[in-house]
Design a protein around this motif. Sequence first.
Motif, mmCIF file in Angstrom:
data_model
loop_
_atom_site.group_PDB
_atom_site.id
_atom_site.type_symbol
_atom_site.label_atom_id
_atom_site.label_comp_id
_atom_site.label_asym_id
_atom_site.label_seq_id
_atom_site.Cartn_x
_atom_site.Cartn_y
_atom_site.Cartn_z
ATOM 1 N N THR A 1 0.825 -1.210 0.000
ATOM 2 C CA THR A 1 0.000 0.000 0.000
ATOM 3 C C THR A 1 0.862 1.265 0.000
ATOM 4 O O THR A 1 0.360 2.357 -0.272
ATOM 5 C CB THR A 1 -0.934 0.037 1.222
ATOM 6 N N THR B 1 -4.890 -7.099 -8.141
ATOM 7 C CA THR B 1 -4.930 -7.840 -6.880
ATOM 8 C C THR B 1 -6.102 -7.445 -5.990
ATOM 9 O O THR B 1 -6.356 -8.114 -4.985
ATOM 10 C CB THR B 1 -3.628 -7.589 -6.091
ATOM 11 N N GLY B 2 -6.826 -6.364 -6.328
ATOM 12 C CA GLY B 2 -7.903 -5.884 -5.464
ATOM 13 C C GLY B 2 -9.289 -6.146 -6.007
ATOM 14 O O GLY B 2 -10.216 -5.365 -5.721
ATOM 15 N N THR C 1 -3.804 -3.135 -2.572
ATOM 16 C CA THR C 1 -3.611 -4.200 -1.597
ATOM 17 C C THR C 1 -2.210 -4.115 -1.007
ATOM 18 O O THR C 1 -1.315 -3.471 -1.561
ATOM 19 C CB THR C 1 -3.780 -5.578 -2.264
ATOM 20 N N THR D 1 0.516 -6.858 1.392
ATOM 21 C CA THR D 1 0.782 -8.057 2.187
ATOM 22 C C THR D 1 2.266 -8.069 2.510
ATOM 23 O O THR D 1 3.096 -7.979 1.606
ATOM 24 C CB THR D 1 0.418 -9.338 1.422
ATOM 25 N N THR E 1 -1.780 -7.723 6.541
ATOM 26 C CA THR E 1 -2.464 -7.585 5.258
ATOM 27 C C THR E 1 -3.263 -6.292 5.254
ATOM 28 O O THR E 1 -3.787 -5.863 6.295
ATOM 29 C CB THR E 1 -3.408 -8.765 4.976
ATOM 30 N N PHE F 1 -5.784 -3.297 2.789
ATOM 31 C CA PHE F 1 -6.375 -2.720 1.586
ATOM 32 C C PHE F 1 -6.766 -1.285 1.928
ATOM 33 O O PHE F 1 -7.493 -1.041 2.894
ATOM 34 C CB PHE F 1 -7.617 -3.471 1.096
ATOM 35 N N GLY G 1 -3.785 -9.305 1.286
ATOM 36 C CA GLY G 1 -4.633 -8.123 1.281
ATOM 37 C C GLY G 1 -5.801 -8.252 0.325
ATOM 38 O O GLY G 1 -6.907 -7.790 0.608
ATOM 39 N N GLY G 2 -5.556 -8.913 -0.824
ATOM 40 C CA GLY G 2 -6.626 -9.093 -1.801
ATOM 41 C C GLY G 2 -7.690 -10.073 -1.352
ATOM 42 O O GLY G 2 -8.875 -9.887 -1.634
ATOM 43 N N CYS H 1 -8.584 -8.374 3.170
ATOM 44 C CA CYS H 1 -8.962 -6.982 3.461
ATOM 45 C C CYS H 1 -9.814 -6.336 2.365
ATOM 46 O O CYS H 1 -10.698 -5.532 2.680
ATOM 47 C CB CYS H 1 -7.706 -6.151 3.695
ATOM 48 N N ALA H 2 -9.548 -6.664 1.098
ATOM 49 C CA ALA H 2 -10.329 -6.044 0.020
ATOM 50 C C ALA H 2 -11.818 -6.376 0.130
ATOM 51 O O ALA H 2 -12.661 -5.476 -0.021
ATOM 52 C CB ALA H 2 -9.772 -6.461 -1.340
#
Length: 843
Positions: free
Chosen positions: A381, A548-549, A562, A564, A571, A573, A625-626, A629-630
């Motif tokens: 990020t 990735t998001g 995203t 990670t 992780t 987003f 993250g994808g 968190c996304a």
Amino acid sequence: MGRPHRRRRGGFRLWVSRLGAFLGVLSALLFAAIISGVLYAGVRVRKVAQAMPDSTALSRETAGGITQIYSTDKVLLGEIYTRFQERVDIDQIPQILRDATISIEDQRFYEHPGIDLRGIARALYKNASGARRGEGASTLTQQLVRNVILRNREKTVERKLQEALLAYQVERSMTKNQILERYLNEVNYGGQIYGVKMATKLYFGKELKDLTISEAALIAGLVQSPPKTYPFRHLEAALDRRNVVLGKMLELKKITQEQYDKARHEEIKVLPNEPKVVSEEYKAPHFVRYVLRQLKLRHGNEVVLQGGLKIYTTLNWEMQQRADAILRSSIRAERGRNVTDGAMICLEPHTGWIRAMAGGVDEKSEVNFTTYGKGRQPGSTFKPIVYAAAFETGKYGPDSEMIDRPLKLGRKVWPKNYGGSGGHGNSVTIEHAVAHSLNTIPAQLIQRIGWKTVVKLAERMGIKSKFPQNDLSICLGTSSATPLEMASVFSTFANAGDHAEPMAIRLVIDGRGNVLERNEPQIAKSVIRESTAASIGRCLEAVVERGTGKGANTVPGARGKTGTTTDNFDTWFVGYTKELVTAVWACNRQEKVKLDPKTRKPILDENGKPKMGPVYLKMDSDATGGHVCAPIWGRFMEAAVPIQQSAGLEPIPLPEELQKLRGATPQPPPTPQADRLNEDGEVVISICEETSKRATPYCPDVVEKSFPKGIKINPCSLHKAPAESELTAEGTTDTHSTPIPALATPGPVLVTPAPTPAPTPTPTPEPRRRRRETPPPTPEPRSRVEEERKPETPVPEIELAICTESSKLANSYCPERVTRRFPKGTRLRTCTLHKPRPGEEDR
């Protein structure tokens, strides 16, 4: 025989002579002792007077109360207090309660000047004779000084002298009714109950006007020893003391014999439940504690906890509820991937308003991950900051092509892309590199544009955490940042390159209606070019659409990135729409035995048991993250964006005093006390304390002073009627487009015009202060809404960032700042408390 007779007569003369000499010496010694005692007492009094607090603190200090915190959608988020107290004006306190208090505590209250010498003599006599053990002689004024100014009960000569001198000064600066009002609002009536209003409400469940004689006597009797007569625990003792009060009222003819008999036999019904001081049950507890921490730094604990503040925040309660529920349910659903905790924060990008703050899964935890410590590694990020710095040079853009390959740093080849690939040597666009979170491209860019360029931009965009010196790996997010900082960074992209500093507090009003804070959005213009922000937005849109998001693509117009970290410890987003920017972070944080970093053996406490503490552990390999968190971000934004779009229909609640200003009509101004002659033949005139001229109806602080008859005094020209435009205060709504109450500067506002008095010459003699012995026949109604003092010519002002810890001009290393206004040309010392670490001076 004659000779012995002469010897006796000579012996008598000698004896008389010696006695006279002895008495002379004794008188001289006694006189010297008296003079020494007087001088010693004078020195002691002078020292006490020099160390004595300011007696005017009594008139300045606000009565305590319950501090309340509100959201923008009119929801009370919490109440903060360390005691039960609510201020009430003297005309709302029934006469029977005033009489009961004065009868038992200070029967000569309206006669003495703050110190009752007759009462002291009476107490000494009764205590010595044993007629009444332990009778005190402190006046109401002395008790008030002890509780409000001195705040101690030490039985020392110095403290008693200070108390007496301060009481005398207070009596010269305040009327008897003002002293009595303050006393009845400040005194402890048992437990954490202060003031007669809360005592009446919490003991009997009624209003002051409904008190009976018996109940009034019971309340008045509690003052002598609140712990021993606390009605919830010692009702019999309280009733015995009530009977003493009733007897004193009968003796002083404040009540009749019939009233005495009826009150003494009246059954007292105290409420069954003892009130408990609870100040930790909040809605949005992480946000409320964040707000309180800021206010305590700026105003101190006592003001926040006891000042009866009204705090109007930027949080939207409906949005906060969605954030809490979605974060908890989503983290619970991800436990199969060893995800145990997380955080979410939502900002309005155009203002910096914090709209929701979910600091963790456990609301009761003191740890708020959105602002906790130095933060965590932000991972990928952080990459948009590197790309923005490159775009700012004008040499790069989303369509610029670069070779996907790592750098050669001596013998080291760095970095690899996610999954272990060292790059395929293909030509890729920057937009593609962002969408698929390649590591090689930002590494090449930071090497070309320089570490310092990236760091400086990151700081301007909202990251306050420190960066490791000359470490190129920061391009992959190896430094630290909090979710709040990352949301602040992305708000710059959403706001076309302007950066709005995150803010949580809009308006703070104290217990008397004075504005302590009125905060406007702090916007730094063109932190990056608008074209740069648009280019980054295009790349982040690609992340959501085909990168990735994709888990966030359920939200129209979504853009984000995203993140990670290595071994899946963190992780992320972080993304935005035109309405909101939100950061989501997740981790695997558990309570484990603490290990010594060197020996890897358990750390033991004083009892020999292993210490427990939070430990961050790896999540599963697919907890990215994808994947984690996304989707959380998407679920929240689907709910939050419509709330934001519909917000602003209702004004936030404002204090009663400010509500009255809406549509207020001018009223005749209060008339100052008319000139009159005193017993010395001098004329007594109302004087403005600030200008020392004849007071007008708009002078806030007025004293009466005596002058020779025939003197002429010019009227005060500083305090005037407010302009018509100042007679209303607009309410605030839930959007930044509508201003909060239109108060020109922090301070009270008056809504009445003033006549223009005729000019008169300036006085020449030095006036002497005199206390007004009796209140005017018709006292003017007291209001917390007083006059706003405005200079005749507006003084230009500037805004400066102030360090909240040192109260000096903030430097780039100060972690907490607040913007304040100062007259143009003001010079402040720069904060020296916060400094760069060794080797960082060139930053």
